[in-house]
Design an enzyme around this catalytic site. Structure first.
Site, mmCIF file in Angstrom:
data_model
loop_
_atom_site.group_PDB
_atom_site.id
_atom_site.type_symbol
_atom_site.label_atom_id
_atom_site.label_comp_id
_atom_site.label_asym_id
_atom_site.label_seq_id
_atom_site.Cartn_x
_atom_site.Cartn_y
_atom_site.Cartn_z
ATOM 1 C CD GLU A 329 -16.779 -35.249 24.049
ATOM 2 O OE1 GLU A 329 -16.279 -36.512 23.670
ATOM 3 O OE2 GLU A 329 -17.276 -35.048 25.177
ATOM 4 C CB CYS A 330 -19.486 -31.572 20.899
ATOM 5 S SG CYS A 330 -21.238 -31.473 19.104
ATOM 6 N N GLY A 331 -20.300 -29.263 22.240
ATOM 7 C CA GLY A 331 -20.505 -27.876 22.411
ATOM 8 C C GLY A 331 -19.562 -26.743 22.682
ATOM 9 C CG PHE A 333 -15.201 -27.257 19.008
ATOM 10 C CD1 PHE A 333 -13.747 -27.459 18.619
ATOM 11 C CD2 PHE A 333 -15.814 -28.033 17.644
ATOM 12 C CE1 PHE A 333 -13.386 -26.682 17.778
ATOM 13 C CE2 PHE A 333 -15.018 -27.197 16.315
ATOM 14 C CZ PHE A 333 -13.866 -27.167 16.377
ATOM 15 N N GLY A 426 -13.077 -30.377 19.363
ATOM 16 C CA GLY A 426 -13.973 -30.508 18.053
ATOM 17 C C GLY A 426 -14.906 -31.626 18.514
#
Length: 457
Positions: A329-331, A333, A426
């Site tokens: 998730e974000c970082g 990803f 993502g």
């Protein structure tokens, strides 16, 4: 059945007025009195709740009208506050700042849905009587209006009486104290907001000073009396935590630290045993894991260490080859991709489990609420599954993915989220309570993997 929950919202006329500092001071002062204090943050935020949790010793939760319905939010607050003496909410941005230039999903919405007595934080520097006009505007802008008091921030103690006389005369609202400027309690910021609680030097000392000052300069008894005027909420059962049926690894260190308490608790509710590990410090993944969750954070600040921890990266790649479910998730990803470059432009190899090369930019790439709709089957469920989410990131990638359609409230759409077998990643941050099917399906994928590997929990 009804449950009495004393509760109060700390909001403000806008960002930068000191809501977080005032909230921290109030939490510290109440905890110093021996009270059990629960906290919630309005809107999608990871950093402010870290400070809340550090002070209260309890998980901090979120009251977000984009993620939750009115009834679901009331149930959440009732559940997490069941054993608390008082519940304090911290607003986001200004009191009426919501989606698309409206008050929709703002702190005002939260106060309306939860019937929260609200204190307005104002910093009157550079104003005299004009500060009363500002507060009067906030009083009358929308009805019903639960603003029932004012807190001054950044005001010298000697000036507090001056502003109190003006505000109480012109608005009829009580001024319930002030928090003077404290040079010893300056919280530093970076590109995603404040430094995290774990990075602030002498944080306990600063928290104690904030609480001691609030005890001296705020009318805490009157504030608590207002909180007790909040009407009861429906009594709901606590979230069950059954015997674990799978082991879920959670990346938890300075690089990966952005997790909603609600997400982790809901995963436990669906059978997860949470096993913490550090991609920065550990030589390998813990043994006998059935799933991996790499949350957001600041991997861009630790690229040499993350890239240089070759033994850990090798253990991760070996686990991925076996088909273990992985969510980045974000970082997280960014970490799962081929490489990442920081502000200095130096590019470092990452885990290489997903395609794409990431780079850190100078400005926000995407920011705000979105709704995700799956275009294919993933570990979160079947094609067509949908969930509200939030994006806030300075990094971008050459391969953001196309497993989900992303839509803003204004109708703008794009594609996001990479999916490769049981690996998905993502930029959007998911709030699992918004659609519990997502963590339920992820838990099912982890249990299926556990059965495949013949493991026992």
């Amino acid at each position: 059945m009804q449950r009495t929950i004393p509760r109060l919202l700390i909001s403000a006329v806008g960002s930068g007025t000191g809501k977080t500092t005032v909230t921290a001071a109030l939490l510290s002062a109440l905890c110093a009195r021996g009270m059990r204090v629960q906290s919630l943050k309005c809107g999608p935020d990871y950093i402010d709740p870290m400070f809340h949790s550090h002070i209260t010793g309890r998980p901090a939760y979120h009251a977000d009208p984009f993620f939750l319905s009115r009834s679901a939010m009331r149930e959440l607050v009732s559940r997490v506050s069941a054993d608390a003496d008082c519940t304090i909410f911290e607003g986001a941005m200004g009191y009426y700042d919501g989606i698309g230039g409206t008050e929709q999903a703002s702190a005002y919405t939260v106060s309306d849905w939860l019937e929260l007595p609200t204190l307005l934080v104002v910093n009157p520097q550079g104003m005299g009587c004009s500060i009363a006009a500002v507060c009067r505007g906030f009083q009358t802008f929308r009805t019903p209006n639960p603003i029932c008091g004012i807190l001054l921030n950044g005001v010298r103690r000697g000036m507090a009486a001056y502003y109190r006389e003006i505000l109480e005369r012109e608005t009829g609202l009580p001024v319930l104290g002030c928090l003077p400027q404290l040079s010893e309690v300056q919280l530093e910021s970076r590109h995603l907001g404040l430094m995290t609680a774990g990075e602030v030097s002498r944080l306990d000392e600063k928290v104690r000073l904030l609480g001691k000052t609030a005890e001296e300069t705020m009318q805490l008894d009157q504030i608590l009396e207002l909180a007790r005027k909040a009407p009861p909420l429906p009594e709901v059962p606590l979230l069950s935590k059954p015997q674990p049926s799978f082991r879920l690894g959670i990346a938890q260190d300075r690089a990966f630290c952005f997790y909603y308490a609600e997400n982790l608790e809901l995963l436990e509710h669906y059978g997860a045993e949470l096993v913490l590990f550090s991609p920065l410090e550990d030589a390998a993944l813990p043994e006998n894991l059935d799933g991996l969750y790499f949350g957001g954070g600041y991997p861009e600040l630790y690229l040499p260490q993350l890239s240089g921890n070759m033994s850990f990266l090798e253990s991760l790649r070996q686990a991925a080859e076996t088909g273990i479910p992985i969510w980045g998730e974000c970082g997280g990803f960014l970490y799962l991709q081929q490489s990442m470059a920081g502000k200095d432009g130096i590019r470092y190899p990452m885990a290489g489990l997903l395609s794409g090369d990431a780079s850190l930019g100078e400005r926000l790439c995407r920011f705000g609420y979105v709704t995700l709709t799956a275009r294919q089957d993933t570990v979160f469920g079947k094609a067509g599954a949908s969930i509200p989410a939030h994006e806030f990131h300075y990094a971008d990638s050459t391969a953001n993915g196309n497993a989900f359609l992303v839509q803003r409230p204004n109708g703008k759409t794009w594609e996001a989220m990479q999916c490769r077998g049981n690996i998905i990643g993502g930029f959007p941050h998911l709030y699992f309570l918004a659609n519990p099917e997502f963590p339920m399906q992820f838990a099912a994928a982890c249990r299926a993997y556990r059965k495949k590997r013949g493991g026992i929990c």
